[in-house]
Motif scaffolding. Structure first.
Motif, PDB file in Angstrom:
ATOM      1  N   THR A  23       0.847  -1.185   0.000  1.00 34.01           N
ATOM      2  CA  THR A  23       0.000   0.000   0.000  1.00 34.01           C
ATOM      3  C   THR A  23       0.890   1.244   0.000  1.00 34.01           C
ATOM      4  OG1 THR A  23      -1.753   1.188   1.161  1.00 34.01           O
ATOM      5  CG2 THR A  23      -0.282  -0.132   2.508  1.00 34.01           C
TER       6      THR A  23
ATOM      7  N   ASP B 166      -6.073  -5.664  -1.002  1.00 31.39           N
ATOM      8  CA  ASP B 166      -7.359  -4.984  -1.124  1.00 31.39           C
ATOM      9  C   ASP B 166      -7.360  -4.138  -2.396  1.00 31.39           C
ATOM     10  OD1 ASP B 166      -9.738  -3.645  -0.896  1.00 31.39           O
ATOM     11  OD2 ASP B 166      -9.265  -2.693   1.031  1.00 31.39           O
TER      12      ASP B 166
ATOM     13  N   ASP C 288      -8.937  -0.648  -2.347  1.00 29.59           N
ATOM     14  CA  ASP C 288      -8.205   0.455  -1.732  1.00 29.59           C
ATOM     15  C   ASP C 288      -7.390   1.167  -2.814  1.00 29.59           C
ATOM     16  OD1 ASP C 288      -6.524   2.178  -0.350  1.00 29.59           O
ATOM     17  OD2 ASP C 288      -5.880   0.675   1.111  1.00 29.59           O
TER      18      ASP C 288
ATOM     19  N   LYS D 259      -5.001   3.005  -2.517  1.00 28.58           N
ATOM     20  CA  LYS D 259      -3.587   3.102  -2.146  1.00 28.58           C
ATOM     21  C   LYS D 259      -2.817   1.809  -2.405  1.00 28.58           C
ATOM     22  CE  LYS D 259      -4.364   6.756   1.088  1.00 28.58           C
ATOM     23  NZ  LYS D 259      -4.172   7.309   2.393  1.00 28.58           N
ATOM     24  N   THR D 260      -3.503   0.730  -2.764  1.00 27.21           N
ATOM     25  CA  THR D 260      -2.820  -0.516  -3.102  1.00 27.21           C
ATOM     26  C   THR D 260      -1.959  -0.271  -4.343  1.00 27.21           C
ATOM     27  OG1 THR D 260      -4.569  -1.854  -2.142  1.00 27.21           O
ATOM     28  CG2 THR D 260      -3.165  -2.931  -3.778  1.00 27.21           C
TER      29      THR D 260
END
Length: 157
Positions: free
Chosen positions: A51, A110, A113, A115-116
């Motif tokens: 992330t 995830d 998300d 930010k992954t």
């Protein structure tokens, strides 16, 4: 020399061309930080998924030179955040990483998300060993060293 280069690439694929746990070292503000990651080697590059708000990504953004090790292998290169796994340019790689990291992908990655991200480490140098040889690969120049090596010569019984 070409035969040594080809054999070294085979060795790297055998050792790292699957889900493998490596120690990743980064630097930030003069401090070294080491952590284990799941990595996957392909064509002179090593990949991991994380992330973007992780310490390793922040360290990489500040100082992209990284080092890795696993047992008697050491690797170094330049790390880059290449974006979200579902970004159009990453779909093919994402599918490959999903297969390679199948044991934990769905439970630990995830994709919802934003930010992954995928970290790509373009390798500069690798030193690794087989039962009988030491290989040192300079990816910048494609230079290869191969020398005879035997653990029994280093640690006789």
């Amino acid at each position: 020399m070409q035969q040594y280069f080809n054999r070294a690439m085979e060795v790297l694929n055998e050792k790292f061309g699957h889900n493998v746990v490596l120690a990743l070292a980064t630097v930030s503000d003069g401090n070294v930080s080491v952590r284990e990651i799941n990595g996957y080697y392909k064509d002179g590059k090593l990949y991991t998924i994380t992330t973007s708000n992780s310490r390793k990504v922040k360290d990489i953004e500040a100082h992209p030179q990284v080092a890795l090790c696993k047992q008697m292998s050491r690797l170094s290169g330049t790390a880059t955040n290449i974006g979200h796994p579902l970004a159009p340019q990453n779909i093919e790689l994402r599918n490959e990483l999903r297969r390679v990291f199948a044991l934990f992908y769905d439970s630990n990655i995830d994709e919802n998300d934003p930010k992954t991200c995928i970290i790509e480490i373009k390798l500069d140098y690798v030193e690794t060993y087989t039962h009988y040889h030491r290989y040192a690969v300079d990816f910048k120049t494609n230079a290869i060293e191969r020398e005879h090596y035997s653990i029994s010569e280093l640690w006789p019984t």
